[in-house]
Design a protein around this motif. Structure first.
Motif, PDB file in Angstrom:
ATOM      1  N   VAL A  12      -0.412  12.520  -1.616  1.00 13.05           N
ATOM      2  CA  VAL A  12      -1.902  12.879  -1.737  1.00 13.05           C
ATOM      3  C   VAL A  12      -2.812  12.182  -0.957  1.00 13.05           C
ATOM      4  O   VAL A  12      -3.902  12.947  -0.008  1.00 13.05           O
ATOM      5  CB  VAL A  12      -2.312  11.551  -3.057  1.00 13.05           C
ATOM      6  N   SER A  13      -2.222  11.217   0.194  1.00 12.75           N
ATOM      7  CA  SER A  13      -3.162  10.848   1.333  1.00 12.75           C
ATOM      8  C   SER A  13      -2.289   9.997   2.194  1.00 12.75           C
ATOM      9  O   SER A  13      -1.312   9.299   1.860  1.00 12.75           O
ATOM     10  CB  SER A  13      -4.523  10.240   0.646  1.00 12.75           C
ATOM     11  N   GLY A  14      -3.090  10.307   3.602  1.00 14.55           N
ATOM     12  CA  GLY A  14      -2.282   9.909   4.684  1.00 14.55           C
ATOM     13  C   GLY A  14      -1.445   9.964   5.295  1.00 14.55           C
ATOM     14  O   GLY A  14      -1.076  11.718   5.565  1.00 14.55           O
ATOM     15  N   ASN A  15      -0.889   9.566   6.850  1.00 14.61           N
ATOM     16  CA  ASN A  15      -0.291  10.347   7.881  1.00 14.61           C
ATOM     17  C   ASN A  15       0.581   9.511   8.729  1.00 14.61           C
ATOM     18  O   ASN A  15      -0.185   8.402   8.490  1.00 14.61           O
ATOM     19  CB  ASN A  15      -0.954  11.542   8.305  1.00 14.61           C
ATOM     20  N   ARG A  16       0.944   9.391   9.565  1.00 15.17           N
ATOM     21  CA  ARG A  16       2.078   8.844  10.918  1.00 15.17           C
ATOM     22  C   ARG A  16       0.610   8.175  11.597  1.00 15.17           C
ATOM     23  O   ARG A  16       1.132   6.484  11.924  1.00 15.17           O
ATOM     24  CB  ARG A  16       2.640   9.702  11.150  1.00 15.17           C
ATOM     25  N   ILE A  17      -0.284   8.102  11.604  1.00 19.15           N
ATOM     26  CA  ILE A  17      -1.548   7.474  12.211  1.00 19.15           C
ATOM     27  C   ILE A  17      -2.066   6.663  11.760  1.00 19.15           C
ATOM     28  O   ILE A  17      -2.066   5.972  12.142  1.00 19.15           O
ATOM     29  CB  ILE A  17      -2.424   9.393  13.290  1.00 19.15           C
ATOM     30  N   PHE A  18      -3.049   7.462  11.249  1.00 15.75           N
ATOM     31  CA  PHE A  18      -3.420   5.817   9.780  1.00 15.75           C
ATOM     32  C   PHE A  18      -2.779   5.479   9.073  1.00 15.75           C
ATOM     33  O   PHE A  18      -2.955   4.474   9.433  1.00 15.75           O
ATOM     34  CB  PHE A  18      -4.907   6.673   9.196  1.00 15.75           C
ATOM     35  N   THR A  19      -1.677   5.557   8.726  1.00 16.29           N
ATOM     36  CA  THR A  19      -1.235   5.140   7.449  1.00 16.29           C
ATOM     37  C   THR A  19       0.536   4.963   8.134  1.00 16.29           C
ATOM     38  O   THR A  19       1.344   5.177   7.483  1.00 16.29           O
ATOM     39  CB  THR A  19      -0.977   5.380   6.334  1.00 16.29           C
ATOM     40  N   PRO A  20       1.159   4.119   9.237  1.00 11.46           N
ATOM     41  CA  PRO A  20       2.275   4.509   9.596  1.00 11.46           C
ATOM     42  C   PRO A  20       3.237   3.426   8.982  1.00 11.46           C
ATOM     43  O   PRO A  20       4.233   3.417   9.008  1.00 11.46           O
ATOM     44  CB  PRO A  20       2.232   3.461  11.202  1.00 11.46           C
ATOM     45  N   PHE A  21       2.496   2.072   8.000  1.00 10.22           N
ATOM     46  CA  PHE A  21       3.749   1.441   6.901  1.00 10.22           C
ATOM     47  C   PHE A  21       2.627   0.998   5.919  1.00 10.22           C
ATOM     48  O   PHE A  21       1.371  -0.102   6.274  1.00 10.22           O
ATOM     49  CB  PHE A  21       4.004   0.198   8.093  1.00 10.22           C
ATOM     50  N   LEU A  22       2.596   1.728   4.580  1.00 15.34           N
ATOM     51  CA  LEU A  22       1.155   1.265   3.624  1.00 15.34           C
ATOM     52  C   LEU A  22       2.374   0.607   3.199  1.00 15.34           C
ATOM     53  O   LEU A  22       3.452   0.080   2.204  1.00 15.34           O
ATOM     54  CB  LEU A  22       1.108   2.014   2.520  1.00 15.34           C
ATOM     55  N   ALA A  23       2.324  -0.941   3.214  1.00 17.77           N
ATOM     56  CA  ALA A  23       2.555  -2.090   3.023  1.00 17.77           C
ATOM     57  C   ALA A  23       2.565  -2.856   1.169  1.00 17.77           C
ATOM     58  O   ALA A  23       3.326  -3.575   0.805  1.00 17.77           O
ATOM     59  CB  ALA A  23       2.421  -3.353   3.885  1.00 17.77           C
ATOM     60  N   ASP A  24       1.215  -2.423   1.048  1.00 16.77           N
ATOM     61  CA  ASP A  24       0.357  -2.245  -0.165  1.00 16.77           C
ATOM     62  C   ASP A  24      -0.335  -2.031  -1.119  1.00 16.77           C
ATOM     63  O   ASP A  24      -1.250  -0.983   0.354  1.00 16.77           O
ATOM     64  CB  ASP A  24       0.271  -4.256  -0.523  1.00 16.77           C
ATOM     65  N   MET A  25      -0.381  -1.841  -2.693  1.00 11.96           N
ATOM     66  CA  MET A  25      -1.999  -0.915  -2.708  1.00 11.96           C
ATOM     67  C   MET A  25      -2.020  -1.674  -4.200  1.00 11.96           C
ATOM     68  O   MET A  25      -1.450  -2.337  -4.672  1.00 11.96           O
ATOM     69  CB  MET A  25      -1.871   0.406  -3.159  1.00 11.96           C
ATOM     70  N   PHE A  26      -2.979  -1.611  -4.125  1.00 13.70           N
ATOM     71  CA  PHE A  26      -3.908  -1.891  -5.794  1.00 13.70           C
ATOM     72  C   PHE A  26      -5.149  -1.127  -6.308  1.00 13.70           C
ATOM     73  O   PHE A  26      -5.930  -0.008  -5.609  1.00 13.70           O
ATOM     74  CB  PHE A  26      -4.941  -3.810  -5.400  1.00 13.70           C
ATOM     75  N   VAL A  27      -5.242  -0.979  -7.836  1.00 19.32           N
ATOM     76  CA  VAL A  27      -6.040  -0.020  -8.140  1.00 19.32           C
ATOM     77  C   VAL A  27      -7.522  -1.415  -8.610  1.00 19.32           C
ATOM     78  O   VAL A  27      -7.508  -1.850  -9.305  1.00 19.32           O
ATOM     79  CB  VAL A  27      -5.233   0.052  -9.463  1.00 19.32           C
ATOM     80  N   ASP A  28      -8.462  -0.794  -7.677  1.00 19.15           N
ATOM     81  CA  ASP A  28      -9.334  -1.189  -7.324  1.00 19.15           C
ATOM     82  C   ASP A  28     -10.151  -0.903  -9.596  1.00 19.15           C
ATOM     83  O   ASP A  28     -11.120   0.326  -9.325  1.00 19.15           O
ATOM     84  CB  ASP A  28      -9.999  -1.265  -6.627  1.00 19.15           C
ATOM     85  N   ARG A  29     -10.631  -1.268 -10.211  1.00 18.54           N
ATOM     86  CA  ARG A  29     -11.760  -0.855 -11.276  1.00 18.54           C
ATOM     87  C   ARG A  29     -12.839  -1.659 -11.349  1.00 18.54           C
ATOM     88  O   ARG A  29     -13.478  -1.654 -12.116  1.00 18.54           O
ATOM     89  CB  ARG A  29     -10.547  -1.109 -12.473  1.00 18.54           C
ATOM     90  N   SER A  30     -13.311  -2.375 -10.377  1.00 13.72           N
ATOM     91  CA  SER A  30     -14.799  -3.527 -10.212  1.00 13.72           C
ATOM     92  C   SER A  30     -15.660  -1.820  -9.932  1.00 13.72           C
ATOM     93  O   SER A  30     -15.014  -0.570  -9.665  1.00 13.72           O
ATOM     94  CB  SER A  30     -14.917  -4.371  -9.174  1.00 13.72           C
TER      95      SER A  30
END
Length: 451
Positions: free
Chosen positions: A356-374
């Motif tokens: 879906v989204s990301g690449n090596r420059i901007f997201t070299p390691f995605l440590a965590d994610m969260f679904v924000d429903r606010s």
């Protein structure tokens, strides 16, 4: 070539100022959903000057967990020498020019200190945590390992904090026969599940990837029980050799000989999805098993587990989450430097997984994610850290080492409708515009640290 030379060489080919826009668009050959940067850090800094007295090392303060509640973003820092607070937050209203503001310990400086004044409630070392979906009184649930490395400060335990009052409302020590001193650092993930919108029927699922166990805590029954099967165990999967590149193209290779890594509840089908980071396979286990403490003594073939399928090439999962509104699973894929998705109502195989989204420059390691429903919307918030670069190269405070991004779930599904059978977007792919990141320019411009 020494590290200073590498840093200068790297700065000649990458203009970091061009990567600091509020909306970042990736190369057309990369995943197509635009990343929107909330803010970024060069180094982690704190508002309270007291935290800089003695025990503060910038390179040791590496965030691992993230959740967002209204305008507050919470980050966790596994405790090590030089980490003054294991849980902290900032207010998004204080972001200036794309820089994340200085942090405040949460829920207080006192509870983050390692004094013995509040021993049962003090926070020693937290990795990842979760927010429940109670409408009137949301709570932050976290698991404290109670240890700094192999040094035990107190026993591990579950802590629940009211986000309305910012106070600890429950602390429960984990039974001593549920862990060993060598495995306590394996408590790396906690997911909370409120069943049928009844906050009294909340469960916490606590993952220990070192000992291959899933510990369940019932808020209503106020007790723990624990499961272990061969599918949770260490070395259960062969796909454990990882290979990624740092931002200056250093080959980073490491092996993950771990078992169970993350879980996600499905309240409609009353099952819990689970997977291992060193695996591409996904399974489910029914609620009637994991919510029944007497089931913890059953043999593995009595658990009622089902196999859902496997991910794509280099698709070993990190954090993942089912978004029930659209029956879509979003998953971090570390070796692909991206967030991927798949339609939960269809068979899981490599062809059904979309990056879906990301690449090596901007997201070299995605440590965590969260679904924000606010704010009556659904957004996926991710924490990207320059982990391989820090470990295999060095910690440079001139780099953007930590970045927080978001993208809208509906916009993502408009681009990748294959990831849902429920949501039918009005717009099509051709209605959305994307810009390509320009050719890296010769520049030595860096984003400066705010003091």
């Amino acid at each position: 070539m020494n590290k200073i030379t590498i840093l200068i060489y790297f700065s000649l080919f990458f203009d970091y100022s061009s990567y600091c826009n509020a909306a970042i668009f990736v190369d057309p050959n990369d995943p197509k959903v635009p990343l929107k940067e909330i803010c970024s850090f060069n180094i982690i800094q704190y508002k309270d000057c007291y935290l800089y007295n003695g025990n503060y090392l910038p390179a040791a303060n590496i965030p691992r967990g993230l959740v967002k509640y209204e305008n507050r973003v919470f980050l966790s820092f596994p405790r090590a020498d030089g980490v003054p607070a294991t849980l902290a937050y900032f207010d998004t209203n204080e972001i200036v020019n794309g820089f994340c503001p200085k942090l405040s310990p949460y829920p207080s400086l006192q509870l983050n200190s390692l004094s013995h004044e509040h021993e049962s409630k003090q926070l020693v070392s937290v990795q990842r945590f979760s927010i429940d979906q109670c409408k009137n009184d949301k709570k932050l649930w976290l698991f404290d390992t109670g240890s700094i490395g192999s040094h035990k400060i107190k026993g591990p335990g579950l802590i629940v904090i009211s986000l309305k009052t910012d106070t600890v409302i429950r602390y429960r020590a984990l039974p001593k026969d549920f862990y060993s001193l060598n495995s306590v650092q394996g408590f790396s993930k906690l997911v909370v599940n409120v069943v049928c919108d009844d906050c009294s029927k909340a469960y916490a699922y606590i993952v220990n990837h070192l000992q291959g166990t899933l510990t369940v805590y019932s808020y209503h029954e106020d007790c723990f029980w624990q499961f272990s099967t061969t599918l949770f165990k260490i070395n259960a999967y062969p796909d454990s050799l990882f290979q990624v590149k740092t931002l200056n193209n250093t080959e980073a290779k490491y092996e993950l000989d771990i078992g169970l890594w993350d879980v996600s509840p499905d309240n409609h089908n009353k099952v819990l999805l689970f997977s291992a980071r060193a695996s591409k396979h996904v399974f489910t286990i029914p609620y009637e098993t994991i919510h029944n403490k007497s089931s913890s003594i059953l043999s593995p073939d009595k658990y009622g587990m089902k196999y859902l399928g496997h991910y794509n090439t280099r698709g070993n999962p990190g954090s993942f989450s089912l978004v029930p509104e659209f029956q879509t699973v979003f998953v971090v894929q570390e070796q692909n430097y991206a967030v991927a998705c798949w339609d939960y109502q269809k068979k899981l195989d490599p062809a059904s997984v979309k990056l879906v989204s990301g690449n090596r420059i901007f997201t070299p390691f995605l440590a965590d994610m969260f679904v924000d429903r606010s704010h009556n919307d659904l957004n996926l918030v991710t924490l990207s850290i320059n982990l391989a670069g820090i470990v295999f190269d060095d910690f440079y405070d001139t780099f953007l080492n930590f970045r927080i991004y978001t993208f809208n779930v509906k916009e993502a599904l408009a681009v990748y409708p294959e990831c849902t059978s429920v949501y039918k977007p009005d717009c099509q792919k051709s209605h959305m515009s994307y810009e390509r990141v320009g050719t890296p320019t010769f520049s030595t411009t860096y984003k400066k640290i705010m003091y």
